[in-house]
Design an enzyme around this catalytic site. Structure first.
Site, PDB file in Angstrom:
ATOM      1  N   GLU A  61      50.299  -4.943  40.650  1.00  0.00           N
ATOM      2  CA  GLU A  61      51.466  -4.944  39.777  1.00  0.00           C
ATOM      3  C   GLU A  61      51.740  -3.553  39.204  1.00  0.00           C
ATOM      4  OE1 GLU A  61      49.917  -8.972  40.251  1.00  0.00           O
ATOM      5  OE2 GLU A  61      48.979  -7.093  39.690  1.00  0.00           O
ATOM      6  N   GLY A 311      43.080   4.058  44.324  1.00  0.00           N
ATOM      7  CA  GLY A 311      44.334   4.795  44.355  1.00  0.00           C
ATOM      8  C   GLY A 311      44.388   5.930  45.347  1.00  0.00           C
ATOM      9  N   ASN A 336      49.533  -5.813  49.612  1.00  0.00           N
ATOM     10  CA  ASN A 336      50.760  -5.066  49.893  1.00  0.00           C
ATOM     11  C   ASN A 336      50.745  -4.470  51.309  1.00  0.00           C
ATOM     12  OD1 ASN A 336      53.101  -3.627  49.737  1.00  0.00           O
ATOM     13  ND2 ASN A 336      52.401  -2.183  48.202  1.00  0.00           N
ATOM     14  N   GLU A 339      52.551  -0.264  52.055  1.00  0.00           N
ATOM     15  CA  GLU A 339      51.988   1.090  52.063  1.00  0.00           C
ATOM     16  C   GLU A 339      51.814   1.613  53.484  1.00  0.00           C
ATOM     17  OE1 GLU A 339      49.565   1.256  47.861  1.00  0.00           O
ATOM     18  OE2 GLU A 339      48.599   0.295  49.557  1.00  0.00           O
TER      19      GLU A 339
END
Length: 423
Positions: A61, A311, A336, A339
Site C-alpha cells: 500500500e 525496497g 504487485n 514492477e
C-alpha cells in the site's frame, strides 16, 4: 449503532491479546517494541494542524501511495503530511521513500479513545485510506469531527467480500461515513456497492500502482549487475515469496540448472524476519549462495542470490530475463506484477492472484504474463521462457504496453481531492 457498540466491546475484550501480539512482534523488531504505545494513540503531538493524512497498511500500500503522496507534496507544499502504517515493513518503506518529509506514526487500534487521541494530535483536514482498510470507529470519528474521508485505490476481492458478509450491517454504516471511494476497477466498485457503500459516492479512477515512478538508475544498475555476473547468463527472479513458496522456487531452479547449469536465481522473500531462514534453506539444499547484505551482488559462481533488503527490487527486476511474482502459489492472493511489467520483464504467477486479479488478468490477456497451474509447473515454465528469447521479448513488450496504457489514476484522484479540499 448497536452493532458498533458490540464491535467496540469485542475490541476491548481482545485488547489483552493485542498487547501480547505487540510484545511478540517487539521481540523480532526492537524499534517496533519501542513504538507500540502509538497503537493506542500515545505519541508526542507533532504540533501542526490542517494536515493531509494518508493511511497505507504495509509495503504494498505504501508503494501504491508513493505517487499520490508526491503529488500531494507538490500541489499542497504548505500542508503537513501524515502517513500511518500498521506493519514494521510498511514503516521502513515510508522512511526509505520520504524520510523526515512526512510525519509517520502507527495507526491506532480501532478503540474509541485511541482513535480520538490520534485525531486530536494530527488534526487532519483530509483522510485518505489506501485500498481496503475499513475501521468502523475510526470512520465514525472522522465524520463526527467533520474530516472528509476518502478511500483511494480502493479494491475489494471476492474473498474479502465473502468474509465481510457477517459484518455487512456494521461495514455499511462505516462506509456511509466515507465521502468518496475511488475504486481501481468496475469490479471493485461493484463490490463496494454490494458491501453497502452509497452508489453515488463510488467512482472508478484506476489503479495508482500504474503511476509508480521507475527509479531513474534502475535499468543502468541492472545492466551493471549483469555485467558483473555475466551478461549472457540466464537469470530469473522470484519476488515477494512467502513461506511454502521458496522450496517450490528452489526445486524449480534445480530443474533449470539441469538444462542451464550457469543459470542464476534472484530470490527476494517478502518479509525481513524470514531473510535468514530463507538463506539457511538455500544453503542447506546445497546451492552456492550469496546475499545482498554481505556480497552486494552475486558472482558468476553463485547459483542463488538472496535479496535480503527492502525496497531494492527494481534494479534486480531490470537485470532479470523473467520474474515470478510470489504470494501466488499459496493462498496469499499474489503481489504487485506491475514492477517487472514496467521494465518490460515477462511475468509468471501462480493460481492464487485474487488480490491483484484485474491487473494480472489484463497482463495475461495481453500476453505480458503467464499463469502456472501449480508449483510443479513452475520449473518447466521458467525453463521454457529462458530458452525462448523471442517469446520473452514479445511478453516484455506486451507487459510494458499494459503498464503504460493504464497510467493516470493519480491525476484523477488528485482532481477529486482538490474538490473535497475546496469544499
Amino acid at each position: 449503532m448497536t452493532l458498533r457498540y458490540l464491535y467496540t466491546l469485542a475490541m476491548f475484550l481482545v485488547t489483552p491479546l493485542l498487547v501480547l501480539r505487540l510484545l511478540a512482534r517487539g521481540v523480532r523488531s526492537r524499534p517496533y517494541h519501542r513504538r507500540w504505545p502509538e497503537r493506542f494513540g500515545f505519541f508526542d503531538p507533532p504540533g501542526f494542524s490542517g494536515s493531509l493524512w494518508v493511511h497505507a497498511v504495509s509495503v504494498g500500500e505504501v508503494n501504491a501511495a508513493e505517487p499520490l503522496i508526491k503529488a500531494l507534496r507538490r500541489d499542497y507544499p504548505n500542508a503537513p503530511l501524515v502517513v500511518t502504517t500498521v506493519t514494521p515493513t510498511g514503516t521502513a518503506r515510508v522512511q526509505q521513500l520520504f524520510g523526515d518529509s512526512v510525519f509517520h506514526v502507527y495507526l491506532p487500534y480501532d478503540l474509541p479513545y485511541a482513535v480520538g487521541r490520534f485525531l486530536k494530535k494530527v488534526r487532519p483536514r483530509l483522510a485518505l485510506i489506501v485500498e481496503t482498510e475499513i475501521w468502523p470507529n475510526l470512520y465514525h470519528a472522522c465524520r463526527k469531527r467533520g474530516i472528509p474521508l476518502m478511500i483511494v485505490n480502493a479494491r475489494l476481492s471476492e474473498r474479502s467480500l465473502r468474509g465481510y458478509k457477517p459484518l455487512r450491517g456494521l461495514l455499511r454504516s462505516a462506509l456511509r461515513c466515507v465521502r468518496l471511494i475511488a475504486a481501481q476497477s468496475r469490479t471493485d466498485a461493484a463490490r463496494y456497492r454490494l458491501l453497502g457503500a452509497d452508489p453515488e459516492q463510488v467512482l472508478v479512477t484506476g489503479n495508482m500502482k500504474f503511476d509508480m515512478p521507475i527509479p531513474g538508475g534502475a535499468v543502468a544498475e541492472g545492466a551493471t549487475m549483469r555485467g558483473h555476473w555475466g551478461p549472457r547468463r540466464p537469470v530469473w527472479m522470484a519476488a515477494s515469496t512467502h513461506e511454502g513458496e521458496e522450496l517450490s522456487v528452489l526445486e524449480a531452479h534445480l530443474q533449470v540448472l539441469k538444462r542451464l547449469p550457469d543459470a542464476l536465481l534472484l530470490l527476494a522473500p517478502r518479509h525481513p524476519e524470514r531473510f535468514r531462514a530463507v538463506e539457511h534453506a538455500v544453503r542447506s539444499l546445497g546451492f552456492t549462495a550469496a546475499t545482498r547484505s554481505l556480497e552486494g551482488v552475486p558472482s558468476p559462481s553463485h547459483q542463488v542470490f538472496v535479496i535480503d533488503a527492502m525496497g531494492q527490487l527494481m534494479p534486480f527486476f531490470a537485470a532479470s530475463d523473467l520474474a515470478f511474482v510470489g504470494g501466488s502459489l499459496v493462498p496469499i492472493g499474489g503481489h504487485n506484477v506491475l514492477e517487472p511489467a514496467a521494465l518490460s520483464v515477462p511475468v509468471l504467477v501462480g493460481p492464487q492472484t485474487f488480490n491483484f486479479e484485474e491487473i494480472t488478468r489484463s497482463l495475461i490477456e495481453e500476453g505480458g504474463a503467464e499463469r502456472v497451474a501449480d508449483a510443479e509447473r513452475l520449473g518447466p515454465s521458467v525453463l521454457q521462457l529462458l530458452l525462448d528469447a523471442a517469446k520473452r521479448a514479445r511478453m516484455g513488450q506486451a507487459a510494458q504496453r499494459v503498464f503504460e496504457r493504464e497510467r493516470g489514476a493519480v491525476q484523477r484522484v488528485m482532481r477529486l481531492i482538490d474538490t473535497l479540499l475546496q469544499e
